[in-house]
Design a protein around this motif. Structure first.
Motif, PDB file in Angstrom:
ATOM      1  N   ASP A   1      70.431  95.444 -45.160  1.00 14.50           N
ATOM      2  CA  ASP A   1      68.990  95.280 -45.283  1.00 14.50           C
ATOM      3  C   ASP A   1      68.419  95.136 -43.878  1.00 14.50           C
ATOM      4  O   ASP A   1      68.824  94.259 -43.121  1.00 14.50           O
ATOM      5  CB  ASP A   1      68.678  94.050 -46.123  1.00 14.50           C
ATOM      6  CG  ASP A   1      67.193  93.837 -46.340  1.00 14.50           C
ATOM      7  OD1 ASP A   1      66.389  94.716 -45.972  1.00 14.50           O
ATOM      8  OD2 ASP A   1      66.828  92.776 -46.883  1.00 14.50           O
ATOM      9  N   LEU A   2      67.486  96.003 -43.505  1.00 17.85           N
ATOM     10  CA  LEU A   2      66.981  96.049 -42.135  1.00 17.85           C
ATOM     11  C   LEU A   2      65.772  95.147 -41.891  1.00 17.85           C
ATOM     12  O   LEU A   2      65.344  94.991 -40.752  1.00 17.85           O
ATOM     13  CB  LEU A   2      66.635  97.501 -41.764  1.00 17.85           C
ATOM     14  CG  LEU A   2      67.826  98.456 -41.804  1.00 17.85           C
ATOM     15  CD1 LEU A   2      67.352  99.900 -41.648  1.00 17.85           C
ATOM     16  CD2 LEU A   2      68.847  98.094 -40.736  1.00 17.85           C
ATOM     17  N   ASP A   3      65.256  94.519 -42.928  1.00 13.82           N
ATOM     18  CA  ASP A   3      64.075  93.669 -42.813  1.00 13.82           C
ATOM     19  C   ASP A   3      64.332  92.521 -41.835  1.00 13.82           C
ATOM     20  O   ASP A   3      65.279  91.750 -42.000  1.00 13.82           O
ATOM     21  CB  ASP A   3      63.682  93.123 -44.181  1.00 13.82           C
ATOM     22  CG  ASP A   3      62.373  92.365 -44.137  1.00 13.82           C
ATOM     23  OD1 ASP A   3      61.452  92.828 -43.436  1.00 13.82           O
ATOM     24  OD2 ASP A   3      62.275  91.302 -44.781  1.00 13.82           O
ATOM     25  N   GLY A   4      63.513  92.449 -40.803  1.00 16.48           N
ATOM     26  CA  GLY A   4      63.597  91.366 -39.829  1.00 16.48           C
ATOM     27  C   GLY A   4      64.678  91.528 -38.771  1.00 16.48           C
ATOM     28  O   GLY A   4      64.851  90.644 -37.937  1.00 16.48           O
ATOM     29  N   LEU A   5      65.412  92.620 -38.796  1.00 13.21           N
ATOM     30  CA  LEU A   5      66.477  92.835 -37.824  1.00 13.21           C
ATOM     31  C   LEU A   5      65.997  93.723 -36.674  1.00 13.21           C
ATOM     32  O   LEU A   5      65.084  94.537 -36.837  1.00 13.21           O
ATOM     33  CB  LEU A   5      67.697  93.492 -38.485  1.00 13.21           C
ATOM     34  CG  LEU A   5      68.380  92.701 -39.591  1.00 13.21           C
ATOM     35  CD1 LEU A   5      69.567  93.490 -40.137  1.00 13.21           C
ATOM     36  CD2 LEU A   5      68.827  91.333 -39.108  1.00 13.21           C
ATOM     37  N   ASP A   6      66.637  93.590 -35.521  1.00 18.54           N
ATOM     38  CA  ASP A   6      66.391  94.459 -34.377  1.00 18.54           C
ATOM     39  C   ASP A   6      67.281  95.689 -34.553  1.00 18.54           C
ATOM     40  O   ASP A   6      68.504  95.581 -34.487  1.00 18.54           O
ATOM     41  CB  ASP A   6      66.739  93.721 -33.082  1.00 18.54           C
ATOM     42  CG  ASP A   6      66.539  94.587 -31.849  1.00 18.54           C
ATOM     43  OD1 ASP A   6      65.705  95.519 -31.894  1.00 18.54           O
ATOM     44  OD2 ASP A   6      67.228  94.339 -30.843  1.00 18.54           O
TER      45      ASP A   6
END
Length: 128
Positions: free
Chosen positions: A84-89
């Motif tokens: 899940d890419l939400d909130g990741l750099d």
């Protein structure tokens, strides 16, 4: 951050390059030890195969954007969890444009617009 010892202005930074797949995360579409050609672009589309960097770790996965706008990286082999890419750099380093398995080549073309349902005119046959 870019490696200061590399000249990022040269055209070689913009040329496709080959990588060898290691592991079974993308099987059966991309079996262990097959070779993929990566187009160095971040121009991804939904369901395209990408080479991405997430929090400093590089991944070869399918990019999926849901209707609600959430984004994730998905392994073809479903025993591996989604990322899940939400909130990741994160960012896409390239898009996979070709696969080679023992000299059998398959191309991936993402330039096509996704198919939509055709529009059908409805005619009232009841005469009302």
């Amino acid at each position: 951050m870019a490696d200061p010892t590399m000249d990022s202005t040269g055209c070689s930074m913009h040329e496709p390059y080959a990588l060898q797949v290691l592991g079974d995360q993308m099987e059966p579409e991309f079996p262990d030890r097959c070779v993929v050609i990566v187009e160095p672009t971040d121009n991804r589309q939904n369901n395209s195969f990408v080479f991405a960097e997430v929090e400093g770790v590089r991944w070869f996965r399918k990019y999926v954007r849901s209707e609600d706008g959430t984004e994730r990286l998905v392994a073809v082999n479903r025993i591996y969890p989604d990322i899940d890419l939400d909130g990741l750099d994160w960012h896409v380093l390239g898009v996979i444009i070709q696969r080679n398995i023992r000299r059998k080549i398959k191309h991936y073309d993402y330039s096509q617009e996704p198919e939509t349902s055709p529009t059908v005119a409805i005619t009232d046959l009841t005469g009302r």
